[in-house]
Design a protein around this motif. Structure first.
Motif, PDB file in Angstrom:
ATOM      1  N   ILE A   1     -32.982 -58.354  40.404  1.00  0.00           N
ATOM      2  CA  ILE A   1     -32.214 -57.440  39.551  1.00  0.00           C
ATOM      3  C   ILE A   1     -32.073 -56.062  40.187  1.00  0.00           C
ATOM      4  O   ILE A   1     -31.039 -55.415  40.045  1.00  0.00           O
ATOM      5  CB  ILE A   1     -32.833 -57.341  38.139  1.00  0.00           C
ATOM      6  CG1 ILE A   1     -32.009 -56.430  37.239  1.00  0.00           C
ATOM      7  CG2 ILE A   1     -34.250 -56.838  38.155  1.00  0.00           C
ATOM      8  CD1 ILE A   1     -31.210 -57.103  36.231  1.00  0.00           C
ATOM      9  N   ALA A   2     -33.084 -55.635  40.925  1.00  0.00           N
ATOM     10  CA  ALA A   2     -33.014 -54.298  41.540  1.00  0.00           C
ATOM     11  C   ALA A   2     -31.884 -54.199  42.556  1.00  0.00           C
ATOM     12  O   ALA A   2     -31.444 -53.105  42.908  1.00  0.00           O
ATOM     13  CB  ALA A   2     -34.343 -53.959  42.208  1.00  0.00           C
ATOM     14  N   ARG A   3     -31.410 -55.378  43.042  1.00  0.00           N
ATOM     15  CA  ARG A   3     -30.314 -55.359  44.030  1.00  0.00           C
ATOM     16  C   ARG A   3     -28.989 -55.790  43.421  1.00  0.00           C
ATOM     17  O   ARG A   3     -27.976 -55.873  44.131  1.00  0.00           O
ATOM     18  CB  ARG A   3     -30.673 -56.264  45.214  1.00  0.00           C
ATOM     19  CG  ARG A   3     -31.835 -55.723  46.035  1.00  0.00           C
ATOM     20  CD  ARG A   3     -31.642 -56.005  47.512  1.00  0.00           C
ATOM     21  NE  ARG A   3     -31.750 -57.428  47.800  1.00  0.00           N
ATOM     22  CZ  ARG A   3     -32.883 -58.038  48.071  1.00  0.00           C
ATOM     23  NH1 ARG A   3     -34.005 -57.354  48.108  1.00  0.00           N
ATOM     24  NH2 ARG A   3     -32.906 -59.318  48.322  1.00  0.00           N
TER      25      ARG A   3
ATOM     26  N   THR B   1     -21.507 -53.929  41.063  1.00  0.00           N
ATOM     27  CA  THR B   1     -22.595 -54.830  41.480  1.00  0.00           C
ATOM     28  C   THR B   1     -22.286 -55.414  42.852  1.00  0.00           C
ATOM     29  O   THR B   1     -21.201 -55.203  43.411  1.00  0.00           O
ATOM     30  CB  THR B   1     -22.742 -56.019  40.497  1.00  0.00           C
ATOM     31  OG1 THR B   1     -21.601 -56.882  40.664  1.00  0.00           O
ATOM     32  CG2 THR B   1     -22.844 -55.568  39.060  1.00  0.00           C
ATOM     33  N   VAL B   2     -23.231 -56.213  43.345  1.00  0.00           N
ATOM     34  CA  VAL B   2     -23.016 -56.896  44.636  1.00  0.00           C
ATOM     35  C   VAL B   2     -22.345 -58.255  44.434  1.00  0.00           C
ATOM     36  O   VAL B   2     -22.135 -58.984  45.408  1.00  0.00           O
ATOM     37  CB  VAL B   2     -24.360 -57.105  45.393  1.00  0.00           C
ATOM     38  CG1 VAL B   2     -24.997 -55.769  45.722  1.00  0.00           C
ATOM     39  CG2 VAL B   2     -25.322 -57.990  44.605  1.00  0.00           C
ATOM     40  N   LEU B   3     -22.012 -58.623  43.205  1.00  0.00           N
ATOM     41  CA  LEU B   3     -21.383 -59.926  42.961  1.00  0.00           C
ATOM     42  C   LEU B   3     -19.964 -59.958  43.518  1.00  0.00           C
ATOM     43  O   LEU B   3     -19.269 -58.942  43.543  1.00  0.00           O
ATOM     44  CB  LEU B   3     -21.340 -60.228  41.464  1.00  0.00           C
ATOM     45  CG  LEU B   3     -22.693 -60.337  40.755  1.00  0.00           C
ATOM     46  CD1 LEU B   3     -22.506 -60.739  39.294  1.00  0.00           C
ATOM     47  CD2 LEU B   3     -23.625 -61.316  41.466  1.00  0.00           C
ATOM     48  N   ASN B   4     -19.543 -61.143  43.940  1.00  0.00           N
ATOM     49  CA  ASN B   4     -18.158 -61.352  44.373  1.00  0.00           C
ATOM     50  C   ASN B   4     -17.326 -61.816  43.184  1.00  0.00           C
ATOM     51  O   ASN B   4     -17.851 -62.369  42.217  1.00  0.00           O
ATOM     52  CB  ASN B   4     -18.106 -62.435  45.463  1.00  0.00           C
ATOM     53  CG  ASN B   4     -18.951 -62.061  46.656  1.00  0.00           C
ATOM     54  OD1 ASN B   4     -18.862 -60.929  47.147  1.00  0.00           O
ATOM     55  ND2 ASN B   4     -19.780 -62.989  47.117  1.00  0.00           N
ATOM     56  N   HIS B   5     -16.025 -61.613  43.276  1.00  0.00           N
ATOM     57  CA  HIS B   5     -15.126 -62.113  42.230  1.00  0.00           C
ATOM     58  C   HIS B   5     -15.327 -63.631  42.108  1.00  0.00           C
ATOM     59  O   HIS B   5     -15.277 -64.347  43.105  1.00  0.00           O
ATOM     60  CB  HIS B   5     -13.677 -61.777  42.598  1.00  0.00           C
ATOM     61  CG  HIS B   5     -12.698 -62.226  41.556  1.00  0.00           C
ATOM     62  ND1 HIS B   5     -12.585 -61.604  40.336  1.00  0.00           N
ATOM     63  CD2 HIS B   5     -11.815 -63.259  41.536  1.00  0.00           C
ATOM     64  CE1 HIS B   5     -11.664 -62.212  39.613  1.00  0.00           C
ATOM     65  NE2 HIS B   5     -11.185 -63.225  40.319  1.00  0.00           N
TER      66      HIS B   5
ATOM     67  N   ALA C   1     -28.749 -42.983  36.485  1.00  0.00           N
ATOM     68  CA  ALA C   1     -28.104 -43.370  37.754  1.00  0.00           C
ATOM     69  C   ALA C   1     -27.070 -44.470  37.522  1.00  0.00           C
ATOM     70  O   ALA C   1     -26.971 -45.041  36.454  1.00  0.00           O
ATOM     71  CB  ALA C   1     -29.153 -43.855  38.759  1.00  0.00           C
ATOM     72  N   HIS C   2     -26.316 -44.759  38.552  1.00  0.00           N
ATOM     73  CA  HIS C   2     -25.246 -45.764  38.532  1.00  0.00           C
ATOM     74  C   HIS C   2     -25.809 -47.181  38.369  1.00  0.00           C
ATOM     75  O   HIS C   2     -25.075 -48.137  38.175  1.00  0.00           O
ATOM     76  CB  HIS C   2     -24.507 -45.647  39.880  1.00  0.00           C
ATOM     77  CG  HIS C   2     -23.150 -46.283  39.941  1.00  0.00           C
ATOM     78  ND1 HIS C   2     -22.925 -47.464  40.607  1.00  0.00           N
ATOM     79  CD2 HIS C   2     -21.955 -45.895  39.443  1.00  0.00           C
ATOM     80  CE1 HIS C   2     -21.636 -47.774  40.529  1.00  0.00           C
ATOM     81  NE2 HIS C   2     -21.025 -46.844  39.822  1.00  0.00           N
ATOM     82  N   LYS C   3     -27.132 -47.306  38.498  1.00  0.00           N
ATOM     83  CA  LYS C   3     -27.807 -48.588  38.331  1.00  0.00           C
ATOM     84  C   LYS C   3     -29.119 -48.322  37.605  1.00  0.00           C
ATOM     85  O   LYS C   3     -29.600 -47.173  37.607  1.00  0.00           O
ATOM     86  CB  LYS C   3     -28.075 -49.234  39.690  1.00  0.00           C
ATOM     87  CG  LYS C   3     -28.909 -48.376  40.629  1.00  0.00           C
ATOM     88  CD  LYS C   3     -29.033 -48.985  42.008  1.00  0.00           C
ATOM     89  CE  LYS C   3     -30.003 -50.145  42.005  1.00  0.00           C
ATOM     90  NZ  LYS C   3     -30.244 -50.707  43.340  1.00  0.00           N
ATOM     91  N   PRO C   4     -29.706 -49.351  36.988  1.00  0.00           N
ATOM     92  CA  PRO C   4     -31.050 -49.153  36.448  1.00  0.00           C
ATOM     93  C   PRO C   4     -31.942 -48.680  37.599  1.00  0.00           C
ATOM     94  O   PRO C   4     -31.899 -49.259  38.688  1.00  0.00           O
ATOM     95  CB  PRO C   4     -31.441 -50.557  35.968  1.00  0.00           C
ATOM     96  CG  PRO C   4     -30.161 -51.307  35.824  1.00  0.00           C
ATOM     97  CD  PRO C   4     -29.218 -50.732  36.837  1.00  0.00           C
ATOM     98  N   TRP C   5     -32.734 -47.635  37.360  1.00  0.00           N
ATOM     99  CA  TRP C   5     -33.422 -46.956  38.463  1.00  0.00           C
ATOM    100  C   TRP C   5     -34.886 -47.362  38.489  1.00  0.00           C
ATOM    101  O   TRP C   5     -35.652 -46.971  37.615  1.00  0.00           O
ATOM    102  CB  TRP C   5     -33.303 -45.446  38.282  1.00  0.00           C
ATOM    103  CG  TRP C   5     -33.814 -44.626  39.424  1.00  0.00           C
ATOM    104  CD1 TRP C   5     -35.054 -44.079  39.554  1.00  0.00           C
ATOM    105  CD2 TRP C   5     -33.081 -44.250  40.596  1.00  0.00           C
ATOM    106  NE1 TRP C   5     -35.148 -43.390  40.731  1.00  0.00           N
ATOM    107  CE2 TRP C   5     -33.944 -43.483  41.400  1.00  0.00           C
ATOM    108  CE3 TRP C   5     -31.783 -44.499  41.056  1.00  0.00           C
ATOM    109  CZ2 TRP C   5     -33.545 -42.937  42.625  1.00  0.00           C
ATOM    110  CZ3 TRP C   5     -31.394 -43.967  42.277  1.00  0.00           C
ATOM    111  CH2 TRP C   5     -32.263 -43.197  43.039  1.00  0.00           C
ATOM    112  N   ARG C   6     -35.275 -48.124  39.498  1.00  0.00           N
ATOM    113  CA  ARG C   6     -36.689 -48.489  39.641  1.00  0.00           C
ATOM    114  C   ARG C   6     -37.424 -47.274  40.206  1.00  0.00           C
ATOM    115  O   ARG C   6     -37.080 -46.771  41.276  1.00  0.00           O
ATOM    116  CB  ARG C   6     -36.820 -49.685  40.577  1.00  0.00           C
ATOM    117  CG  ARG C   6     -38.237 -50.149  40.769  1.00  0.00           C
ATOM    118  CD  ARG C   6     -38.798 -50.893  39.563  1.00  0.00           C
ATOM    119  NE  ARG C   6     -40.163 -51.301  39.828  1.00  0.00           N
ATOM    120  CZ  ARG C   6     -40.504 -52.502  40.282  1.00  0.00           C
ATOM    121  NH1 ARG C   6     -39.574 -53.423  40.466  1.00  0.00           N
ATOM    122  NH2 ARG C   6     -41.766 -52.785  40.533  1.00  0.00           N
TER     123      ARG C   6
END
Ligand SMILES: Cc1cc2nc3c(=O)[nH]c(=O)nc-3n(C[C@H](O)[C@H](O)[C@H](O)COP(=O)(O)OP(=O)(O)OC[C@H]3O[C@@H](n4cnc5c(N)ncnc54)[C@H](O)[C@@H]3O)c2cc1C
Ligand code: SF4
Length: 346
Positions: A189-191, A204-208, A267-272
């Motif tokens: 999830i952190a990535r 996110t890093v997901l592709n269409h 932040a733009h993402k959940p921040w660990r």
């Protein structure tokens, strides 16, 4: 709203293929975010591939001790599930702190993770926004900044990720199970979510065409004592100004043997909060060290003129949450069980 086709797939791989094959297709979960965006003109998919009938709606214990959450499990069902309430109460608390009962009844686990920013300019098609329309500029840089980022932002976008659930999942080291037309893979999830950099249009890093099929939680005994704290402008129906998910375990001598901290609204993402975790591990569990860990995490904060208050707010929220999970881990005066602090925030 633009006209669109509505389709259903037979299985996960088929759904992934249907979306991958058409750049103007999108998955439809509960629709509480996507359909709003279609009405606002922020999104204009030509094909909606409904996935809510696919068999991804179970919460199951895994043989090695963790828990698997199907992507279609509704937020209300997940928050109320006995396995989650008992073993990962921070997740129940985070879910119950978000949206409203009606929305949680519709919203799915995957849809919640992939909901888009609540930046007011992103949702207002009359204003420039690099995330909605790359290259047009960022209206928030000279505008309303109260809910925007203090960590990891870029000159192209200062938005924050809005999901409460994702913050709890980040503290819990969840893995996101992703299916494309051919294969399945796991993304920590952190990535999953990105910082904006020069491409804020990609959350996110997901592709269409990548379909989230499940989220897996590892076995984490200290999660029993984890807690979610959400600071916001109203007691309900409001996104986080700052939120903290934290868990702590103590050694025989009372020192911090392990700790997990994640932040929302910053932040733009959940921040660990890895710096804070590092500062705390293998040392005494004292109020001074909790405050020092919070300071260490926020040392790199770069607030905007309209949200400088968030740095002190985040420091206080981290310190208070650590104090609370420490009391829980000691078996002390925390408000144990899933009926703890998060549930009062409906
Ligand atoms: C008034 C209001 C207040 C709210 N307050 C909060 C709050 O305080 N905290 C909070 O966290 N949230 C809040 N929310 C947001 C709410 O939690 C989200 O709208 C919801 O979780 C989205 O889930 P969904 O299933 O409806 O997603 P959808 O709208 O169906 O989908 C969202 C996105 O995910 C994609 N998607 C859906 N499923 C999959 C899948 N399996 N694989 C790949 N992509 C997929 C869709 O294509 C779309 O891009 C609020 C919403 C509203 C309207
Ligand atoms: S902060 Fe991001 S989402 Fe908001 S206006 Fe700027 S580019 Fe758009």
């Amino acid at each position: 709203m633009n006209p669109f086709d509505y389709r259903r797939a037979e299985d996960a791989a088929g759904a992934a293929a249907m979306v991958a094959d058409n750049p103007a297709a999108a998955f439809l979960g509960g629709g509480t975010n996507l359909v709003d965006h279609m009405k606002l003109g922020v999104a204009a998919p030509e094909v909606l591939v409904d996935i809510t009938h696919l068999p991804m709606d179970e919460v199951e214990a895994l043989p090695e001790g963790g828990v698997r959450i199907g992507a279609n499990v509704r937020n209300s069902d997940l928050a109320a599930h006995p396995l989650i309430r008992r073993r990962y109460p921070v997740l129940s608390q985070a879910l119950l702190s978000g949206a409203s009962g009606q929305l949680r009844n519709l919203a799915t686990t995957a849809g919640n993770l992939l909901q888009r920013t609540r930046c007011v300019y992103f949702q207002d098609t009359s204003t420039p926004c690099n995330k909605r329309e790359p290259g047009t500029g960022c209206s928030a840089l000279e505008g309303y900044q109260r809910y925007h980022a203090i960590l990891g932002a870029s000159p192209d976008c200062v938005a924050v990720h809005p999901s409460d659930m994702a913050v709890a999942l980040t503290a819990l080291d969840a893995q996101v199970v992703v299916q494309d037309a051919a294969t399945e893979r796991r993304v920590p999830i952190a990535r999953l979510h990105r910082l904006p950099g020069e491409a804020p249009e990609h959350d996110t890093v997901l592709n269409h065409g990548d379909l989230i099929t499940a989220v897996e939680l590892p076995d984490m005994p200290m999660a029993v004592h984890a807690r979610y704290r959400k600071v916001r402008d109203r007691a309900s129906f409001a996104f986080a100004l700052v939120s903290v998910a934290a868990a702590m375990s103590l050694g025989a001598d009372g020192s911090v043997s392990d700790v997990r901290i994640a932040l929302g609204g910053v932040a733009h993402k959940p921040w660990r909060a890895l710096r804070a975790e590092e500062a705390l591990r293998d040392g005494p569990a004292t109020e001074e060290r909790f405050a020092a860990a919070a300071r260490a995490e926020l040392a790199e904060a770069r607030p905007l003129p309209g949200n400088t208050f968030k740095v002190a707010l985040a420091r206080s929220a981290i310190t208070a949450t650590l104090r609370q999970v420490h009391a829980e881990a000691r078996g002390g005066d925390g408000h144990g069980g899933p009926g703890g602090h998060g549930e009062e925030q409906r």
